[in-house]
Design a protein around this motif. Structure first.
Motif, PDB file in Angstrom:
ATOM      1  N   ARG B  80       0.784  -1.229   0.000  1.00 51.36           N
ATOM      2  CA  ARG B  80       0.000   0.000   0.000  1.00 51.36           C
ATOM      3  C   ARG B  80       0.821   1.288   0.000  1.00 51.36           C
ATOM      4  NH1 ARG B  80      -5.434  -0.863   1.443  1.00 51.36           N
ATOM      5  NH2 ARG B  80      -5.673   1.364   1.070  1.00 51.36           N
ATOM      6  N   CYS B  81       2.111   1.213   0.232  1.00 47.99           N
ATOM      7  CA  CYS B  81       2.895   2.453   0.232  1.00 47.99           C
ATOM      8  C   CYS B  81       2.798   3.101  -1.145  1.00 47.99           C
ATOM      9  CB  CYS B  81       4.363   2.185   0.564  1.00 47.99           C
ATOM     10  SG  CYS B  81       5.388   3.648   0.282  1.00 47.99           S
ATOM     11  N   PRO B  82       2.300   4.323  -1.215  1.00 48.48           N
ATOM     12  CA  PRO B  82       2.088   4.921  -2.533  1.00 48.48           C
ATOM     13  C   PRO B  82       3.388   5.218  -3.272  1.00 48.48           C
ATOM     14  CG  PRO B  82       1.241   6.365  -0.769  1.00 48.48           C
ATOM     15  CD  PRO B  82       1.842   5.174  -0.105  1.00 48.48           C
ATOM     16  N   TYR B  83       4.517   5.226  -2.575  1.00 45.25           N
ATOM     17  CA  TYR B  83       5.757   5.624  -3.237  1.00 45.25           C
ATOM     18  C   TYR B  83       6.802   4.518  -3.248  1.00 45.25           C
ATOM     19  CZ  TYR B  83       3.321   9.910  -2.116  1.00 45.25           C
ATOM     20  OH  TYR B  83       2.355  10.859  -1.969  1.00 45.25           O
ATOM     21  N   ASP B  84       6.367   3.288  -3.010  1.00 44.04           N
ATOM     22  CA  ASP B  84       7.299   2.151  -3.048  1.00 44.04           C
ATOM     23  C   ASP B  84       8.498   2.331  -2.149  1.00 44.04           C
ATOM     24  OD1 ASP B  84       6.143   0.480  -4.924  1.00 44.04           O
ATOM     25  OD2 ASP B  84       6.795   1.802  -6.553  1.00 44.04           O
ATOM     26  N   CYS B  85       8.274   2.695  -0.911  1.00 47.07           N
ATOM     27  CA  CYS B  85       9.417   2.965  -0.041  1.00 47.07           C
ATOM     28  C   CYS B  85       9.696   1.835   0.930  1.00 47.07           C
ATOM     29  CB  CYS B  85       9.184   4.235   0.762  1.00 47.07           C
ATOM     30  SG  CYS B  85       8.897   5.628  -0.294  1.00 47.07           S
ATOM     31  N   ILE B  86       8.962   0.764   0.840  1.00 43.84           N
ATOM     32  CA  ILE B  86       9.183  -0.322   1.797  1.00 43.84           C
ATOM     33  C   ILE B  86       9.783  -1.526   1.073  1.00 43.84           C
ATOM     34  CG2 ILE B  86       8.079  -1.871   3.468  1.00 43.84           C
ATOM     35  CD1 ILE B  86       6.098   0.387   4.035  1.00 43.84           C
ATOM     36  N   LYS B  87      10.897  -1.962   1.607  1.00 42.12           N
ATOM     37  CA  LYS B  87      11.634  -3.063   0.973  1.00 42.12           C
ATOM     38  C   LYS B  87      11.689  -4.232   1.946  1.00 42.12           C
ATOM     39  CE  LYS B  87      13.289  -0.353  -2.318  1.00 42.12           C
ATOM     40  NZ  LYS B  87      12.154  -0.192  -3.164  1.00 42.12           N
ATOM     41  N   THR B  99      13.728   7.767   1.029  1.00 44.20           N
ATOM     42  CA  THR B  99      12.709   8.083   0.025  1.00 44.20           C
ATOM     43  C   THR B  99      11.322   8.269   0.626  1.00 44.20           C
ATOM     44  OG1 THR B  99      12.395   5.727  -0.430  1.00 44.20           O
ATOM     45  CG2 THR B  99      13.896   6.888  -1.871  1.00 44.20           C
ATOM     46  N   CYS B 100      11.143   7.892   1.889  1.00 42.63           N
ATOM     47  CA  CYS B 100       9.825   7.965   2.526  1.00 42.63           C
ATOM     48  C   CYS B 100       9.290   9.391   2.520  1.00 42.63           C
ATOM     49  CB  CYS B 100       9.937   7.459   3.961  1.00 42.63           C
ATOM     50  SG  CYS B 100       8.448   7.641   4.941  1.00 42.63           S
ATOM     51  N   GLU B 101       8.017   9.540   2.191  1.00 39.35           N
ATOM     52  CA  GLU B 101       7.394  10.863   2.167  1.00 39.35           C
ATOM     53  C   GLU B 101       6.642  11.163   3.471  1.00 39.35           C
ATOM     54  OE1 GLU B 101       8.439  12.873  -1.037  1.00 39.35           O
ATOM     55  OE2 GLU B 101       6.279  13.048  -1.274  1.00 39.35           O
ATOM     56  N   GLY B 102       6.588  10.198   4.353  1.00 37.97           N
ATOM     57  CA  GLY B 102       5.974  10.450   5.655  1.00 37.97           C
ATOM     58  C   GLY B 102       4.459  10.578   5.648  1.00 37.97           C
ATOM     59  N   CYS B 103       3.783   9.880   4.729  1.00 39.52           N
ATOM     60  CA  CYS B 103       2.327  10.051   4.613  1.00 39.52           C
ATOM     61  C   CYS B 103       1.564   9.212   5.625  1.00 39.52           C
ATOM     62  CB  CYS B 103       1.873   9.691   3.208  1.00 39.52           C
ATOM     63  SG  CYS B 103       2.082   7.932   2.818  1.00 39.52           S
ATOM     64  N   ASN B 104       2.212   8.221   6.204  1.00 37.77           N
ATOM     65  CA  ASN B 104       1.607   7.346   7.215  1.00 37.77           C
ATOM     66  C   ASN B 104       0.580   6.355   6.685  1.00 37.77           C
ATOM     67  OD1 ASN B 104       1.537   6.377   9.832  1.00 37.77           O
ATOM     68  ND2 ASN B 104      -0.207   7.656  10.393  1.00 37.77           N
ATOM     69  N   VAL B 105       0.482   6.173   5.396  1.00 39.88           N
ATOM     70  CA  VAL B 105      -0.443   5.171   4.870  1.00 39.88           C
ATOM     71  C   VAL B 105      -0.080   3.786   5.416  1.00 39.88           C
ATOM     72  CG1 VAL B 105      -1.060   3.906   2.763  1.00 39.88           C
ATOM     73  CG2 VAL B 105      -1.178   6.398   2.816  1.00 39.88           C
ATOM     74  N   CYS B 106       1.212   3.487   5.464  1.00 39.89           N
ATOM     75  CA  CYS B 106       1.642   2.178   5.967  1.00 39.89           C
ATOM     76  C   CYS B 106       1.162   1.968   7.401  1.00 39.89           C
ATOM     77  CB  CYS B 106       3.157   2.037   5.868  1.00 39.89           C
ATOM     78  SG  CYS B 106       4.066   3.388   6.633  1.00 39.89           S
ATOM     79  N   GLY B 107       1.275   3.015   8.201  1.00 40.65           N
ATOM     80  CA  GLY B 107       0.848   2.927   9.596  1.00 40.65           C
ATOM     81  C   GLY B 107      -0.653   2.678   9.714  1.00 40.65           C
TER      82      GLY B 107
HETATM   83  S1  SF4 Z   1       4.962   6.831   5.437  1.00 38.85           S
HETATM   84 FE1  SF4 Z   1       4.806   4.667   4.898  1.00 38.85          FE
HETATM   85  S2  SF4 Z   1       3.384   4.627   3.200  1.00 38.85           S
HETATM   86 FE2  SF4 Z   1       4.054   6.723   3.399  1.00 38.85          FE
HETATM   87  S3  SF4 Z   1       5.819   6.928   2.041  1.00 38.85           S
HETATM   88 FE3  SF4 Z   1       6.648   6.396   4.031  1.00 38.85          FE
HETATM   89  S4  SF4 Z   1       6.784   4.184   3.983  1.00 38.85           S
HETATM   90 FE4  SF4 Z   1       5.428   4.743   2.333  1.00 38.85          FE
END
Ligand code: SF4
Ligand code: SF4
Ligand code: SF4
Ligand code: SF4
Lengths: 289, 295
Positions: B80-87, B99-107
């Protein structure tokens, strides 16, 4: 496999190095060049081609169905970008410019259908055939849009999707997280810098980022007669990088740039420099023909 | 008055021109200079700044962190990470902090409460100094791998405004970031006008046209300075574009090796090589800025 051409600051000749290196590497690998400098993509201009095969990059953007919305404000609370403001009674409104399209609001909204998936156009990706035997993928952010990240990640995916032996990315200037996104998964970074105090300062930052990302780096010093290459070597050494080429300031390079004819294909002596860089890269990566 | 100086992309001499313009205006006007290119600031170097009088950390960026102890490795966050930041690294789900944008979708999507936390991190520093030329400079430096946020620029401009009040300054001159993203929008937004800098090449024309769209978005007047004007005599499209758009050309600076040499000396070129062709052209431009913009 992937390699990246990057440079701390704009205007160091990063794109010139990228396109000439791509042309030279074509002899060794089946490759694609990806221009991920999405705020100011220029590789197509240097290659003298017009962008083709446009695909939109659209982002999720919430649309509220006020008939269903219970004005609980959860969407506004969760939005890290503060893109949703609420009226006194809790009615949410979106400020589209701030929205990053992450969809966190939709995830938390307790009322099914209160948030509808709207779409916002952020920019485009392009896939252009070049006369040099490799395709170019370009990402281009729409003017007035602020978020480069989705374009970088989509353009990169498009290039990866071509399944070439080598993906060569040309990143934006600087060291922000969109540059890290472009660099991610690279086996090698070619950092292009100038021996001026400004170039050295910014060159150090990109080497720092490479180190943080655990990617080996090589340094190409452009306009090497403008300053003290020894200083660049010192910095490079500090980050375990090697200076692999010095390209002096050259009228020929400027001329070829202006004419849209890559210098590596000319008889000018500078062509040899780019071939030299290419062979260092091939040596490092192994493989190829 | 707030003046932005932009080019759409680095490398066309925007900052060297800005430094020289500041130098030529310093005796007559009271202003604060802002270097809004937080990703690669260089006005301080061009003005020979050696130390900062004051530095403020900017905490504001957020990055997600995954607690490997409680993670059940379901992979939902990665999906679900919109920016592919989880490996996945050695079987563990890991957020790429760079690269994380800090949107908290993962959380939000993680089924195990408390496994993913959003942590505040430093995004950079904003700093101030008094230059040896008698005007203050506000600059910033983004930390490596942080979101290239306009917030840093907004912070700089707020500090600059405060200084204007304290010191009774009349103008703010903002050396805008490269590109057209959020830093540029924050640089140009709120200005009274923008001075664009471009060189006669297709690439620079394309970049400056994109910057001009941002200027138009804010309904500001724009002016143009052509750098390395004689470097590509056959190329008339830049001038043609400016004329068609009704953008007044403040002047043209010929290609001159005095400019790169002055950069190595860490001085504005009008100061280092006052007799050069470029300096002469720059003085004419400053004159037009006085007459037409600052009046
Ligand atoms: S906060 Fe989570 S979902 Fe959002 S960009 Fe960072 S890793 Fe991805
Ligand atoms: S999509 Fe993300 S950024 Fe946009 S409004 Fe929803 S939570 Fe905020
Ligand atoms: S979370 Fe859903 S129901 Fe609550 S205010 Fe937002 S849109 Fe309305
Ligand atoms: S969603 Fe939560 S539990 Fe699942 S892999 Fe990600 S961090 Fe682990």
């Amino acid at each position: 496999m992937q390699i990246a051409v990057s440079g701390g600051k704009g205007g160091t000749g990063k794109s010139t190095v990228a396109i000439n290196l791509a042309i030279a590497l074509k002899e060794h690998y089946d490759l694609v060049l990806a221009d991920l400098d999405v705020e100011a993509p220029n590789d197509h201009l240097l290659l003298g081609v017009e962008l083709a095969s446009e695909e939109p990059v659209e982002l999720f953007m919430p649309r509220f169905d006020y008939g269903k919305c219970t004005r609980c404000r959860k969407c506004a609370e969760v939005c890290e970008e503060h893109a949703i403001i609420t009226m006194r009674d809790g009615t949410p409104f979106l400020m589209p410019n701030l929205c990053s399209g992450c969809a966190a609001c939709e995830i938390v909204c307790p009322v099914p259908g209160a948030i509808l998936p709207g779409k916002k156009l952020m920019g485009h990706t392009y896939l252009t055939e070049t006369p040099y035997g490799f395709p170019l993928v370009t990402g281009r952010l729409l003017e007035g849009e602020e978020r480069a990240m989705p374009i970088v990640s989509r353009a990169k995916k498009r290039a990866q999707g071509l399944g070439k032996e080598l993906l060569m990315v040309d990143t934006a200037a600087g060291t922000s997280n969109t540059v890290s996104k472009a660099l991610e998964d690279s086996r090698l970074i070619i950092a292009v810098t100038e021996p001026t105090p400004l170039g050295i300062h910014d060159g150090e930052l990109i080497l720092k980022l490479a180190k943080l990302m655990n990617v080996p780096a090589m340094v190409v010093v452009n306009r090497s007669d403008l300053g003290d290459v020894g200083k660049v070597r010192e910095i490079a050494e500090k980050y375990d990088a090697e200076v692999i080429a010095e390209i002096p300031y050259s009228e020929n390079i400027i001329r070829s740039y202006v004419e849209g004819k890559p210098i590596v294909l000319t008889d000018y002596p500078e062509a040899g420099l780019f071939r030299e860089i290419a062979s260092r890269v091939v040596e490092f990566l192994g493989g190829g023909e | 008055m707030q003046i932005a100086i932009a080019s759409g992309k680095g490398g066309v001499g925007k900052s060297t021109i800005t430094a020289s313009l500041l130098y030529l205006l310093k005796d007559e006007y009271r202003f604060v200079a802002v270097d809004a290119d937080a990703d690669a600031p260089n006005l301080d170097l061009l003005l020979g700044v050696e130390r900062w009088e004051e530095e403020r950390e900017l905490i504001g960026a957020k990055v997600a962190r995954i607690n490997v102890e409680s993670c059940i490795r379901c992979g939902i966050c990665q999906e679900r990470c919109p920016y592919d930041c989880i490996k996945v690294i050695d079987g563990d789900y890991v957020v790429s902090e760079l690269t994380c944008e800090g949107c908290n979708v993962c959380g939000l999507v993680c089924p195990v409460p408390g496994t993913i936390t959003l942590e505040e991190v430093r995004s950079g520093v904003v700093r101030k100094t008094m230059t040896r030329y008698g005007f203050p400079l506000i600059s910033a430096q983004l930390d490596v791998g942080r979101p290239n946020s306009g917030k840093l620029v907004t912070e700089e401009k707020e500090w600059a405004k405060k200084l204007m009040g304290e010191l009774g300054l009349e103008h703010m001159i903002v050396d805008s970031a490269a590109g057209i993203g959020c830093q540029v929008i924050a640089s140009i937004g709120g200005a009274d006008l923008t001075i664009l800098v471009a060189e006669p090449t297709p690439a620079s024309l394309s970049d400056v046209q994109r910057a001009y769209k941002v200027v138009q978005h804010f309904r500001q007047p724009a002016y143009l300075i052509i750098n390395k004007a004689d470097f590509n005599p056959g190329f008339t499209a830049l001038r043609g574009w400016a004329e068609a758009e009704g953008i007044p050309i403040l002047g043209e600076i010929p290609y001159d090796r005095a400019i790169p040499r002055s950069m190595s000396m860490l001085k504005p070129f009008v100061e280092a090589f006052p007799d050069s062709k470029a300096a002469e052209a720059m003085r004419e431009i400053a004159e037009r800025v006085r007459e037409e913009i600052l009046k």
